[in-house]
Write an enzyme that holds these catalytic residues in place. Structure first.
Site, short mmCIF file in Angstrom:
data_model
loop_
_atom_site.label_atom_id
_atom_site.label_comp_id
_atom_site.label_asym_id
_atom_site.label_seq_id
_atom_site.Cartn_x
_atom_site.Cartn_y
_atom_site.Cartn_z
N LYS A 58 0.55 -1.02 -0.06
CA LYS A 58 0.10 0.42 -0.17
C LYS A 58 0.44 0.89 0.21
O LYS A 58 0.64 2.44 -0.60
CB LYS A 58 -0.77 -0.11 0.90
N SER A 310 1.84 -9.89 -0.45
CA SER A 310 1.16 -8.17 -0.58
C SER A 310 1.65 -8.05 0.97
O SER A 310 1.94 -5.75 1.00
CB SER A 310 -0.33 -8.16 -0.55
#
Length: 332
Positions: A58, A310
């Site tokens: 992110k 991720s």
């Protein structure tokens, strides 16, 4: 009649994002999985994005979005709804830029993620039981205080930032034929798919999510953005809606992603165990879905395969239960 296709982000926008965030993010390793490569008979490579500065991909999107703020926008601050990782990334990027940041979250966001955001200097607001509830507070702050909303996914600068991961991956392994990407609101997979296919048009990009509360998957099946019930999951970072007024990620996923796969909670737990026991990596459930899909035999194997891990911002008590075999779905 199907809706018109969205104009795709071009390679130049991803290269510009890569230059803008170069001093903020770190390039992450792409390591082979000896175990999965042996099992599947093709090279399997793991993109270690959970080693990113804030523990997840992110930061790429948040850093690019903050870098693009005007002076007037910087003065009034930024606000976002988040399931945790976007808030942490935005808090980090905003602090580095000297910009006020408020992150709105629901009661479903794990306490460890809330505390990590506060530790980075952001204000936090816990609102309701869903991402949509948290978004209402974001909208109020935008209207009342003139703050700039930087959403977790449905924003061109966010998508461009996430797409830098696709460029980086293909720089490291241009031979990759398939990329497995976790799917929530679609910012990561939209960016990776657009960037990777700009470089290598025939590459396959496959999205993976949980089988309950997967808003992007349900929306694609419906042919338009739809509301879903948000429920607790090991893959908590994949929760939340995509927005009924979604402008970017829904059409990009529709036009660029080759397949969408969903997993049970038990399958996600197996992915987390694979990451820990075989790959020696601690990842959250959302990051383990690519591994889980391979183990469950839900991916048509064309190699070499890259799996994006991720994020690693997992609740360690939960992780311990999953590794010890004492976790069950009632604890998700």
């Amino acid at each position: 009649m199907s809706p018109p296709k969205l104009a795709l982000p071009d390679l130049a926008s991803f290269e510009a994002a890569r230059a803008a965030i170069a001093g903020t993010i770190r390039p992450t390793p792409l390591n082979p999985s000896a175990d999965l490569s042996h099992r599947l008979g093709v090279p399997v490579l793991l993109k270690m994005e959970h080693h990113q500065v804030t523990g997840s991909f992110k930061l790429r999107g948040a850093a690019n979005a903050v870098a693009g703020l005007s002076q007037a926008e910087r003065a009034k601050g930024v606000v976002a709804a988040s399931t945790g990782n976007h808030g942490r990334a935005l808090a980090h990027a905003a602090k580095a830029a000297g910009v006020r940041c408020i992150v709105c979250m629901s009661n479903l966001v794990p306490a460890n993620k809330v505390e990590s955001i506060r530790a980075l200097g952001a204000e936090t607001r816990i609102i309701g039981k869903s991402q949509d509830d948290a978004q209402e507070e974001v909208d109020r702050l935008v209207a009342a205080e003139g703050m700039t909303m930087l959403p977790p996914f449905d924003h061109p600068a966010i998508i461009a930032g996430q797409g830098t991961l696709g460029l980086e991956l293909l720089d490291q392994a241009p031979e990759v034929e398939t990329v497995l990407v976790p799917v929530s609101g679609g910012g990561l997979i939209a960016g990776v798919a657009a960037a990777a296919k700009a470089v290598k048009p025939r590459i396959r990009v496959i999205g993976i999510s949980m089988d309950r509360g997967a808003a992007m998957v349900e929306s694609q099946r419906a042919g338009q953005p739809v509301l879903v019930e948000e429920v607790a999951s090991l893959a908590d970072s994949l929760g939340g809606g995509i927005g009924l007024d979604n402008r970017y990620t829904f059409p990009l996923v529709r036009d660029l992603v080759d397949d969408l796969i969903t997993l049970t909670e038990a399958e996600i737990a197996e992915g987390m165990r694979q990451a820990y026991w075989q790959e020696r990596q601690v990842v959250e459930g959302a990051a383990a879905v690519g591994l889980a899909a391979l183990i469950a035999g839900k991916v048509e194997v064309h190699g070499p395969i890259a799996v994006i891990l991720s994020g690693g911002n997992v609740d360690m008590a939960q992780h311990f239960r999953v590794m010890a075999g004492t976790w069950d779905e009632e604890q998700a």
